[in-house]
Write an enzyme that holds these catalytic residues in place. Sequence first.
Site: not given
Length: 359
Positions: A141, A191, A223, A247, A251
Site C-alpha cells: 500500500y 506467500k 491462497d 484487507d 472481507d
Amino acid sequence: MTHKILVLPGDGIGPEITAQASRILAACQARGLDAEVEEALVGGSAYDVHGDPLPAETLEKAKAARGILLGAVGGPKWDKIEDLTKRPEKGLLGLRKHLGLFGNLRPALLYPQLAEASSLKPEVVSGLDIMIVRELTGGIYFGQPRGIEARDGQRVGFNTYIYSESEIERIGRVAFEMAQKRGKRLCSVDKANVLEVTILWREVMERLAPEYPDVELSHMYVDNAAMQLVRAPKQFDVMVTGNMFGDILSDAAAMLTGSIGMLPSASLNESGQGMYEPCHGSAPDIAGQGVANPLATILSVAMMLRYSLAEPALAERIEAAVGKVLDDGLRTADIASSGKRTVSTREMGDAVLAAFESL
Ligand code: NAD
Ligand code: IPM
Ligand code: MN
C-alpha cells in the site's frame, strides 16, 4: 481526564451509520464517559469542500483525538479524479500513515443469532471467533517506487511490496500478545513460497516465537488461508498478515459472520491512540436509502471504549445491547431472514440504544 473523540462520517452510507453510532456514544457520555466529541470532514465529502480528502484541519483534530470513529470513504462520484493523491481513499490512508496506526484488529465474531445469515452452513461457523491482525501502514500500500509510466512504447503500472524487519516485528508482537490473551494460537499468513518480502516476514515471526512460548505459531500461504477460511474457519484463533492480504482475508472472514455490515475494526498506534471503523466501505449501491447495517460501526465504538478509552464495562454493555437486539429478532436487510423483522438503519440504532439503556 476528558477524552477527545473525533467522528468522521465520510461518504456514502458513512453519515447514516455514524449517526447511529454517535447516539450510542452520547449514551455512553450520559453514563460517565468523560469525552468531548467533534466532527470533521474526510474523503470525498472533504474533497468537495476543500479540494483535499484529508484537509489540514481534519488531520490536526485527528492528531489531538484519543479515538477517531470513521464511517467510510469513497464512491463512484470521485473515482474519476485524475490526481490519485486526491482520491477519497487517500484521506483514509493518510490518516493511518500520519497517526502511525500500524496495528489493525479485525475481529470476525459470529453472533449465534446470525448463524443462519452466514452463507456457510451453521455448523461450519457456529462459535466462530477469529481475530485478524493486519499490518496497516506498510507493505504494498505504501511501498516506493510506485506509479504508472511509459516504458518501451506502452504504459506500465507498478507498486513495491516492502517490509522492514522492524515493521514486521512490531505487528508480530501485537499478534503474539493478542494470541496470549485469547486461544494461544497464531497463524501467520504469507506467500513465502514466492515473495522475498514474506520470506523475511516468516523469518521474523519465527524469531519472535521463543519470546512467547505459550503461543503456538503456525504459517500458511495466503491462497490456502483464503480457502481454509471458507472450508473450516474455526481452526483459526489469531491470524497475522500484511496490509493487502489482511484487507482481502478480512472481507472474506466478514461474510462468515453473516454480513460485512457486522465487522468492526480498530487501528492502533504505539500510544494506544486509535481509529475505529467498520471494515466495509461506503456501499454506494445502498447509500441514501436508510437500509445500511449500522452494527459494525456501533461495535467499532465498543472497540474504541475497550482499546483507547479504558472503559471495558461500557464496551461490554454495547456488545450485549447488540446481542439483545439480535435476540429480539431485528435485522437490517443484509442479515434479513424469514421470521425476523427487517428494520432500517435508524430503527436498528433506536433498538440498540433502547437495549443499551435497559441492560
Ligand atoms: P463496500 O464494502 O462499500 O460494499 C460491498 C457490498 O457490501 C455492497 O453490496 C454493499 O451494499 C454491502 N455493504 C457494505 N457495507 C454494508 C452495510 N453496513 N450494510 C449493508 N450492506 C453493506 O465495498 P465496495 O463496493 O467495493 O466499495 C465502495 C466504495 O467504498 C469504494 O469507493 C471503496 O474504495 C470504498 N471503501 C472504503 C472503505 C473504508 O472507508 N474503510 C472500505 C472499503 C471500501
Ligand atoms: C479497508 C478499505 C481500505 C483498505 C481502502 C478504502 C483504502 O478497503 O479499510 O479495508 O484497502 O485498507
Ligand atoms: Mn477493505
